[in-house]
Each structure stands twice: as structure tokens, then as C-alpha cells.
Design an enzyme around this catalytic site. Structure first.
Site, PDB file in Angstrom:
ATOM      1  N   ASN A   5      -4.725   6.028   5.464  1.00 38.37           N
ATOM      2  CA  ASN A   5      -5.337   5.609   6.732  1.00 38.37           C
ATOM      3  C   ASN A   5      -4.418   6.047   7.870  1.00 38.37           C
ATOM      4  OD1 ASN A   5      -6.500   4.300   8.892  1.00 38.37           O
ATOM      5  ND2 ASN A   5      -6.014   2.226   8.183  1.00 38.37           N
ATOM      6  N   TRP A   6      -4.838   7.082   8.576  1.00 41.00           N
ATOM      7  CA  TRP A   6      -3.994   7.617   9.649  1.00 41.00           C
ATOM      8  C   TRP A   6      -3.978   6.723  10.880  1.00 41.00           C
ATOM      9  CZ3 TRP A   6      -5.491  13.558   9.986  1.00 41.00           C
ATOM     10  CH2 TRP A   6      -5.073  14.201   8.802  1.00 41.00           C
TER      11      TRP A   6
ATOM     12  N   HIS B 160     -11.320  -3.154   9.102  1.00 36.12           N
ATOM     13  CA  HIS B 160      -9.853  -3.143   9.020  1.00 36.12           C
ATOM     14  C   HIS B 160      -9.321  -4.272   9.902  1.00 36.12           C
ATOM     15  CE1 HIS B 160      -5.688  -2.015   9.521  1.00 36.12           C
ATOM     16  NE2 HIS B 160      -5.820  -1.301   8.421  1.00 36.12           N
TER      17      HIS B 160
ATOM     18  N   GLU C  15      -6.072  -6.424   2.007  1.00 39.21           N
ATOM     19  CA  GLU C  15      -4.895  -6.099   2.800  1.00 39.21           C
ATOM     20  C   GLU C  15      -4.391  -7.356   3.504  1.00 39.21           C
ATOM     21  OE1 GLU C  15      -4.796  -1.696   3.943  1.00 39.21           O
ATOM     22  OE2 GLU C  15      -6.122  -2.646   5.373  1.00 39.21           O
TER      23      GLU C  15
ATOM     24  N   GLY D 264       2.000  -2.782   7.949  1.00 37.21           N
ATOM     25  CA  GLY D 264       2.911  -2.173   8.917  1.00 37.21           C
ATOM     26  C   GLY D 264       4.195  -2.970   9.122  1.00 37.21           C
TER      27      GLY D 264
ATOM     28  N   GLY E 276      -1.201   3.076   4.946  1.00 35.36           N
ATOM     29  CA  GLY E 276      -1.111   3.410   6.370  1.00 35.36           C
ATOM     30  C   GLY E 276       0.078   4.306   6.633  1.00 35.36           C
ATOM     31  N   GLY E 277       1.176   3.697   7.098  1.00 39.18           N
ATOM     32  CA  GLY E 277       2.361   4.444   7.526  1.00 39.18           C
ATOM     33  C   GLY E 277       2.804   5.543   6.572  1.00 39.18           C
TER      34      GLY E 277
HETATM   35  P1  PGA Z   1       0.589   0.125   6.151  1.00 37.40           P
HETATM   36  O1  PGA Z   1      -0.957   0.018   6.596  1.00 37.40           O
HETATM   37  O2  PGA Z   1       0.590   0.894   4.836  1.00 37.40           O
HETATM   38  O3  PGA Z   1       1.248   0.902   7.259  1.00 37.40           O
HETATM   39  O4  PGA Z   1       1.113  -1.243   6.002  1.00 37.40           O
HETATM   40  C1  PGA Z   1      -1.952  -0.264   5.660  1.00 37.40           C
HETATM   41  C2  PGA Z   1      -3.294  -0.347   6.355  1.00 37.40           C
HETATM   42  O5  PGA Z   1      -3.365  -0.863   7.475  1.00 37.40           O
HETATM   43  O6  PGA Z   1      -4.323   0.098   5.819  1.00 37.40           O
END
Ligand code: PGA
Length: 283
Positions: A26-27, A128, A200, A206, A266-267
Site C-alpha cells: 500500500n503506497w 483503510h 490492521e 506506521g 505500507g512503509g
Molecule cells: P505500515 O502500514 O506497514 O506502514 O504500518 C500498513 C497499512 O496501513 O496498510
């Protein structure tokens, strides 16, 4: 939907071996068209030689221990066309990060399913936590978006998860039950397994604070049991992902949990090398 008087009962022993693993990057708000093109070129090279990514899940004899995961990229609207043409024929799934439930109408700034399909999009992230918390996304709207995506031929990736306060107050199950039931309310039982559900925990997104494998397994198994309250068959087949600070060095222990069928990253997905290592951990 009528209130389910009974809490979700524990899921059957999971049969993750029969479900194809799914790793989605997920960018979020990253990726100009130039960055997207460069990223896809690099990623395709890495996916073509998984050993270069250091396949954590491979048996020593070179035989993969699980089946090859499906790989998806969830990218900003403006990069969708670039990504779908760069990845054409590769099998990598292209996903948008949101969608409006109507096909057209007086909804300034919104994007509909037919618009996404025209760009070669396969899937769409819905609900999300950043959309829920920062942009007012509601369970009620998601209850319309999920079936609208399915009917249009897009694979919905429905995100659910609790805040830290909710977890500490013992409210995790109540929150997940509400989000899963409302999101799937208008989906027919025989289409439930076509929805991907990403658990999540908001406190892990994050933050670098990843859920322990046990916490992630407990919550994903609860999500599966919620689907099982609608259809036992769908519960066996639906894929439940974990998301929240997944990195190459913690992916293996999370992905080996019985009810976790993949990850929403994400990251760590912004660097194709680290994303490819997470894909390799799912093999
Ligand atoms: P993260 O984000 O891997 O940066 O914690 C995950 C997401 O929000 O899908």
C-alpha cells in the site's frame, strides 16, 4: 442486518494451505508516475528471481514450502494507468486505495468502479483506517462500497481494526464484529470469499509497533469466525491479511500463523527490495 446474538465462535482449525497467500503493498500518498514506472521495473526483476530476494520460506531443496503468493500494489489514482501498463502480463494485481459506490453522479472529487476498470485496475482497498480516521469513511458507506466493487468486477480489500484504547478497554471483538458485519452485510453468502479482509490494528500502522504473532492470529481467526457466522464454506475460503508494521524481518513469523493468509504492507512496500523480501517470506 439482524443483530447476531452470539459472538463469533472459534474458527475451525485453519486450512491456510488451501488458500493462496496474498501480499499487497500500500503506497498510500506516494508515487508519481515516474516513481511508479521505476518501481515496477525493479519489482518485476526481483519477482522474476525470488532467490535474489532471499526467500525465507523456501525449503533447502529449492522446493517452495507453500504456493507462490499473489502480489498486489495499491497505488494512488494518478499512478494506476502507469502501474497497470508496466505490470501488464506479470500477474501482479493493481489496486486503487478507495472508490465511490455510485457509478456516476454529483460527487465532486470521487472516482467510480467503471473509471478504475477502464485503467486496468483489478482490486480496491476499502475502509483503510486512514480513510476512516482522517476522511470520515463510514461503515455504512463501506456496506455499499464492498458489494459495488464486487458487482463491477473489482476485488475488494476491506480493512478493519481497533485502536489502542479499544484494545485496552477489551473492545476489540466488538469493533471487529461491527466493521466486518456492516462491511459484508450486502454481500451474498456465495460472494463472501471473494472479499479480502485485512485486519490492521490501528496502533500498529506506521508505528513500528507490530502485533505479536499471537495477537495477529487471535484477531484474524476472530475475523474468519465472523465470516463463518454467515457461511462456513466462505470462512474456509476467505483470505484474511494482517497489516501494521510488517517488515522483511518480522513477515515470516506473522505469515506462518494459521489464519493469516498474507499481509498488507505500507512503509516497507515503498522499497521494492524490501517488498520483494516480504513476498519471498510468504512462499
Ligand atoms: P505500515 O502500514 O506497514 O506502514 O504500518 C500498513 C497499512 O496501513 O496498510
Amino acid at each position: 442486518m439482524s443483530e447476531n446474538p452470539n459472538p463469533a465462535h472459534p474458527a475451525e482449525p485453519a486450512a491456510s494451505g488451501s488458500r493462496t497467500p496474498y501480499i499487497a503493498g500500500n503506497w498510500k500518498l506516494w508515487g508519481t508516475r515516474a516513481q511508479a514506472a521505476e518501481y515496477c521495473e525493479r519489482l518485476l526483476k526481483l519477482l522474476a528471481q525470488p532467490e535474489a530476494a532471499g526467500s525465507a520460506g523456501r525449503a533447502g531443496n529449492g522446493i517452495t514450502s507453500r504456493r507462490r503468493p499473489e502480489v498486489g500494489l495499491c497505488v494512488p489514482y494518478t499512478a494506476l494507468e502507469t502501474v497497470s501498463s508496466a505490470l501488464a502480463g506479470s500477474g501482479v494485481i493493481v489496486a486503487a486505495q478507495n472508490m465511490h459506490q455510485a457509478e456516476s453522479g454529483a460527487y465532486t472529487g470521487e472516482i467510480s468502479a467503471p473509471m478504475l476498470l477502464e485503467l486496468g485496475v483489478d482490486a480496491v482497498v476499502l475502509g483503510h483506517s486512514e480513510r476512516r480516521q482522517l476522511f470520515g469513511e463510514t461503515d455504512r458507506a463501506l456496506g455499499e462500497k464492498v458489494p459495488a466493487a464486487l458487482e463491477a468486477g473489482l476485488q475488494p480489500i476491506l480493512c478493519v481494526g481497533e485502536t489502542e484504547e479499544e484494545r485496552e478497554a477489551g473492545d476489540m471483538e466488538r469493533k471487529l464484529r461491527h466493521q466486518v458485519q456492516e462491511g459484508l452485510e450486502q454481500v451474498a453468502d456465495d460472494r463472501l470469499a471473494d472479499v479480502l479482509i485485512a485486519y490492521e490494528p490501528i496502533w500498529a500502522i506506521g508505528t513500528g509497533k507490530v502485533a505479536t504473532p499471537d495477537q495477529a492470529q487471535e484477531a484474524t481467526s476472530f475475523v474468519r469466525a465472523l465470516v463463518g457466522d454467515r457461511s462456513k464454506d466462505a470462512a474456509e475460503r476467505v483470505r484474511v491479511l494482517y497489516g501494521g508494521s510488517v517488515k522483511p524481518d518480522n513477515a515470516g513469523e506473522i505469515l506462518e500463523q494459521a489464519d493469516i493468509d498474507g499481509a498488507l504492507v505500507g512503509g516497507a512496500s515503498l522499497d521494492p527490495d524490501s517488498f520483494a523480501r516480504i513476498v519471498a517470506a510468504a512462499e
